[in-house]
Each structure stands twice: as structure tokens, then as C-alpha cells.
Design a protein around this motif. Structure first.
Motif, PDB file in Angstrom:
ATOM      1  N   UNK A  46       0.813  -1.200   0.000  1.00 49.54           N
ATOM      2  CA  UNK A  46       0.000   0.000   0.000  1.00 49.54           C
ATOM      3  C   UNK A  46       0.858   1.266   0.000  1.00 49.54           C
ATOM      4  N   UNK A  47       0.540   2.177  -0.908  1.00 48.48           N
ATOM      5  CA  UNK A  47       1.172   3.493  -1.009  1.00 48.48           C
ATOM      6  C   UNK A  47       2.612   3.437  -1.493  1.00 48.48           C
ATOM      7  N   UNK A  48       3.054   2.274  -2.015  1.00 49.10           N
ATOM      8  CA  UNK A  48       4.398   2.164  -2.586  1.00 49.10           C
ATOM      9  C   UNK A  48       4.258   1.784  -4.057  1.00 49.10           C
ATOM     10  N   UNK A  49       4.530   2.725  -4.923  1.00 48.83           N
ATOM     11  CA  UNK A  49       4.387   2.534  -6.363  1.00 48.83           C
ATOM     12  C   UNK A  49       5.773   2.335  -6.975  1.00 48.83           C
ATOM     13  N   UNK A  50       5.950   1.237  -7.681  1.00 51.04           N
ATOM     14  CA  UNK A  50       7.238   0.930  -8.295  1.00 51.04           C
ATOM     15  C   UNK A  50       7.091   0.942  -9.811  1.00 51.04           C
ATOM     16  N   UNK A  51       7.923   1.754 -10.454  1.00 52.23           N
ATOM     17  CA  UNK A  51       7.907   1.851 -11.914  1.00 52.23           C
ATOM     18  C   UNK A  51       9.236   1.368 -12.483  1.00 52.23           C
ATOM     19  N   UNK A  52       9.156   0.554 -13.495  1.00 51.24           N
ATOM     20  CA  UNK A  52      10.349   0.091 -14.201  1.00 51.24           C
ATOM     21  C   UNK A  52      10.603   1.045 -15.354  1.00 51.24           C
ATOM     22  N   UNK A  53      11.707   1.790 -15.280  1.00 56.59           N
ATOM     23  CA  UNK A  53      12.028   2.796 -16.282  1.00 56.59           C
ATOM     24  C   UNK A  53      13.186   2.324 -17.158  1.00 56.59           C
ATOM     25  N   UNK A  54      12.989   2.376 -18.452  1.00 61.48           N
ATOM     26  CA  UNK A  54      14.043   2.011 -19.402  1.00 61.48           C
ATOM     27  C   UNK A  54      14.730   3.281 -19.888  1.00 61.48           C
ATOM     28  N   UNK A  55      16.025   3.393 -19.610  1.00 59.87           N
ATOM     29  CA  UNK A  55      16.792   4.597 -19.920  1.00 59.87           C
ATOM     30  C   UNK A  55      17.710   4.309 -21.097  1.00 59.87           C
ATOM     31  N   UNK A  56      17.714   5.198 -22.076  1.00 62.99           N
ATOM     32  CA  UNK A  56      18.570   4.979 -23.239  1.00 62.99           C
ATOM     33  C   UNK A  56      18.988   6.309 -23.864  1.00 62.99           C
ATOM     34  N   UNK A  57      20.114   6.261 -24.550  1.00 61.73           N
ATOM     35  CA  UNK A  57      20.617   7.395 -25.330  1.00 61.73           C
ATOM     36  C   UNK A  57      21.058   6.842 -26.675  1.00 61.73           C
ATOM     37  N   UNK A  58      20.670   7.477 -27.748  1.00 64.61           N
ATOM     38  CA  UNK A  58      21.029   6.993 -29.081  1.00 64.61           C
ATOM     39  C   UNK A  58      22.540   6.893 -29.203  1.00 64.61           C
ATOM     40  N   UNK A  59      23.003   5.694 -29.524  1.00 57.82           N
ATOM     41  CA  UNK A  59      24.438   5.474 -29.663  1.00 57.82           C
ATOM     42  C   UNK A  59      25.153   5.279 -28.342  1.00 57.82           C
ATOM     43  N   UNK A  60      24.400   5.278 -27.233  1.00 55.10           N
ATOM     44  CA  UNK A  60      25.010   5.137 -25.917  1.00 55.10           C
ATOM     45  C   UNK A  60      24.468   3.927 -25.173  1.00 55.10           C
TER      46      UNK A  60
END
Length: 368
Positions: A225-239
Motif C-alpha cells: 500500500x502506497x508504494x508505487x514501483x515503476x520500471x524505467x528504461x533509460x537509453x541514449x542513441x548510440x550510448x
């Protein structure tokens, strides 16, 4: 839409031995773990037969000795805290504030007023995170400080991003390859904006910063309860591309304390695999300092060392100035550890009941 995280079942797989022209014997290592309600974990080697049994037995004995040292240190801290009482802790906190009032060099903070959420929450030079990505960028400032624990660069404490610093925030995440972001505030609190919506809120949504960092929310769950977990995909073109786990704890009031005492340890336990972790609230010193300070205190106890909370907070403030913002947060840190001791059955309820009563009255007097 947030979906509830389900439980995963685990199976143990055995492997038989085979005889052939070449005879081969293998010893498989395994660990068994004991999970307590407080979220902490004790690991010890599983007993095995054959070579190395003595060494494994010694490792098990060492683990048990360390656990006993932790229990003794926690019991000592708990009983000392109960004897001191809430009033003495409040006085102790005021003494800490006075002893740490002097502000070290903060030239970068002073040179970038438009990038600071609050004028009186300082980012000191010595421990600040210096932005070097992308190469050639002329501004290296972000309101963030490294807070080491036992010499390890485990946490970065920072302010909640403003509309002018969202890009710098993600530069920081990408540069340091942050594995987890812990957000201890809401976007709006008491009708005031405390933080920008700096990440895509819904699964499937995507955003891109001015420096070309792409952030996509792949999944959103609510493990408790009240703990929201998001899976974020981080990227940079060519990186490089990587995944960041974003933890939003919604029920921690500004300048106040949560009602749940064990939630802190459950969160900190879940964060163990994620190094470095970035922690923020609005200013990045109150709620942020409390959670990071609790981890620092916990590490002292795990080492079987005598815990003096005042020393922990002073050390924390030497890296992130002003951390643990209020006396109620300081008292709360003690209350959490006493709950841990009770949860582990290190102390009896009647030994600590008087402190609980005084604590409840103290919180109520502050509007909690």
C-alpha cells in the motif's frame, strides 16, 4: 494503471551425478536465507558434506556471531533510548543542529540560484555530485550530494527536480548509472508543488530530455500500500541503455513521519541490490535524510558496534547539510529501531512500552 505485484513461486532443482570414462565430482554451493517481518535478512551457508565442511562451518559460526553482535548492539541502543526518553532526544537533536549549523563551502550552490529549490537548503562543495555528462557541457551543477556508508558510495541525496532541473536530474541518473530512485514526496502536498512530474507516469509512456535521454515506463506495480514501483528504461542513441527502478512512497508527510515503522526496513532491504541509489523528497534533507540515516544506523548495528544516533546524524550532515530536518524525524529514527528490536524479540514489550506511550503523545502534540 497500477497493477498489484503477485508472488512468485520458487522451486529447487536437484541434479544427479553421472559416471563415465572421466570421473568428476562437483560440489554445488547454495545459500539459505531467513526473512523476518522487518525486512532484514540473515544469510548463512547451507551445511554440506565433503571437502570444505570445516571452512563452511566456520563461516556459519561467524555469521551467527555477527548476528549475536547485532542483537546485543540493538538491545543496548534500545534500552538506552528508553531510559533517555523523548524529551532528552529532542534536546539532543537541538544540540546536533547547533553543532552542525556552520555551512561549509558552497560556491557552486551560490553560483546557480535558479537551480536550487530552496534558498536555505545548501549543497556543499566537498561532497556534491559534479556533472560531466555529456562531454563539453558547460554546467556541472546539480543540487545533489554523495553520502557514503562504510566507505561505499551507496546513496546520492538530492532535491526534488524543479521545472529548470529535470534535465540535470536525468543527466545525473545517466552519468552515475543510477539503479534505483527513491521518491519520498508527492508532486503536490497541502496544495503546494513539491516536485515536478519528471518521469512518465503510466506504463507505455515515454519522454525525452533536451540532452537526448529517453525514459520509457515499461511497467508499474504496487507491491504494498502506497508504494508505487515503476520500471524505467533509460537509453541514449548510440550510448548505453539500462533499467532504473523508481520507488514512490506516497504516505510520508512533509516534515512529519510515517505511521508504519517497519516499512522503512522493507524498503531499505529491497534497495540492497541497487547501488548506487538516488533518494529525494522535496528539499532532499528531511525525509531523505531520515531514510538514509536509518540505513547508516543499521549498518553500525550489523557490525555489532555501539550505536550513537547523534554521531550518525552528524556524519550524515557532513555530507548532506541539514539532513534529518526536524526533532520528530530524529525521534522517529529511534522509534523505528526500537520497533525492530521488538520485532526481532530482542526486547520485551513491557521494557519499551513507556517509550511508546511518550512517543505517541509527542507525535500527537505535533499534529500527527
Amino acid at each position: 494503471m497500477v497493477r498489484k505485484a503477485g508472488r512468485k513461486s520458487t522451486t529447487q532443482e536437484g541434479r544427479g551425478s553421472k559416471e563415465g570414462i572421466k570421473k568428476q565430482s562437483t560440489v554445488r554451493r547454495s545459500k539459505c536465507s531467513q526473512n523476518d517481518d522487518d525486512g532484514t535478512q540473515i544469510e548463512q551457508a547451507a551445511p554440506k558434506k565433503g571437502a570444505g565442511t570445516r571452512r563452511r562451518r566456520q563461516n556459519t559460526q561467524k555469521t551467527e556471531t555477527e548476528a549475536q553482535g547485532m542483537q546485543q548492539a540493538l538491545r543496548q541502543f534500545t534500552l538506552a533510548t528508553v531510559e533517555a526518553g523523548v524529551d532528552k532526544l529532542v534536546k539532543e537533536f537541538n544540540d546536533i543542529k547547533a553543532a552542525t549549523a556552520a555551512v561549509p563551502a558552497k560556491t557552486a550552490f551560490d553560483a546557480n540560484p535558479e537551480k536550487n529549490r530552496y534558498k536555505d537548503v545548501f549543497c556543499v562543495d566537498e561532497s556534491r555530485v559534479i556533472l560531466t555528462w555529456p562531454p563539453g557541457n558547460t554546467c556541472d551543477y546539480v543540487h545533489a550530494n554523495w553520502v557514503p556508508i562504510k566507505g561505499e558510495k551507496k546513496f546520492i541525496c538530492t532535491q526534488g527536480p524543479t521545472d529548470k532541473t529535470v534535465d540535470d536530474f536525468w543527466r545525473l541518473v545517466y552519468q552515475e548509472k543510477i539503479k534505483a530512485i527513491v521518491m519520498l514526496c508527492n508532486i503536490l502536498e497541502m496544495g503546494k508543488k513539491k516536485c515536478e512530474q519528471y518521469w512518465p507516469e503510466k506504463a507505455g509512456d515515454k519522454m525525452t530530455t533536451s540532452h537526448g535521454i529517453s525514459i520509457k515506463t515499461a511497467e508499474v506495480t504496487e507491491p504494498e500500500k502506497a508504494l508505487i514501483v515503476s520500471k524505467l528504461e533509460i537509453s541514449v542513441e548510440g550510448g548505453e541503455s539500462f533499467v532504473v527502478s523508481h520507488w514512490l512512497w506516497q504516505h510520508w508527510p512533509d516534515r512529519g513521519v510515517p505511521e508504519n515503522f517497519m516499512a522503512c526496513f522493507r524498503l531499505l532491504t529491497k534497495l540492497k541490490p541497487f547501488t548506487p541509489a538516488l533518494v529525494h523528497c522535496s528539499a532532499g534533507i528531511g525525509r531523505t535524510g531520515t531514510i538514509v540515516g536509518l540505513e547508516m544506523a543499521h549498518q553500525v548495528l550489523l557490525a555489532g558496534e555501539r550505536l550513537v544516533m547523534a554521531d550518525v546524524v552528524k556524519e550524515l550532515r557532513s555530507h548532506r547539510h541539514g539532513s534529518v530536518q526536524t526533532d520528530i524525524q530524529y525521534v522517529y529514527m529511534h522509534r523505528v529501531l526500537i520497533s525492530l528490536a521488538e520485532n526481532r524479540k530482542i526486547v520485551k514489550h513491557e521494557e519499551i512500552a513507556p517509550f511508546f506511550e511518550t512517543y505517541d503523545a509527542f507525535v500527537k502534540s505535533r499534529g500527527g
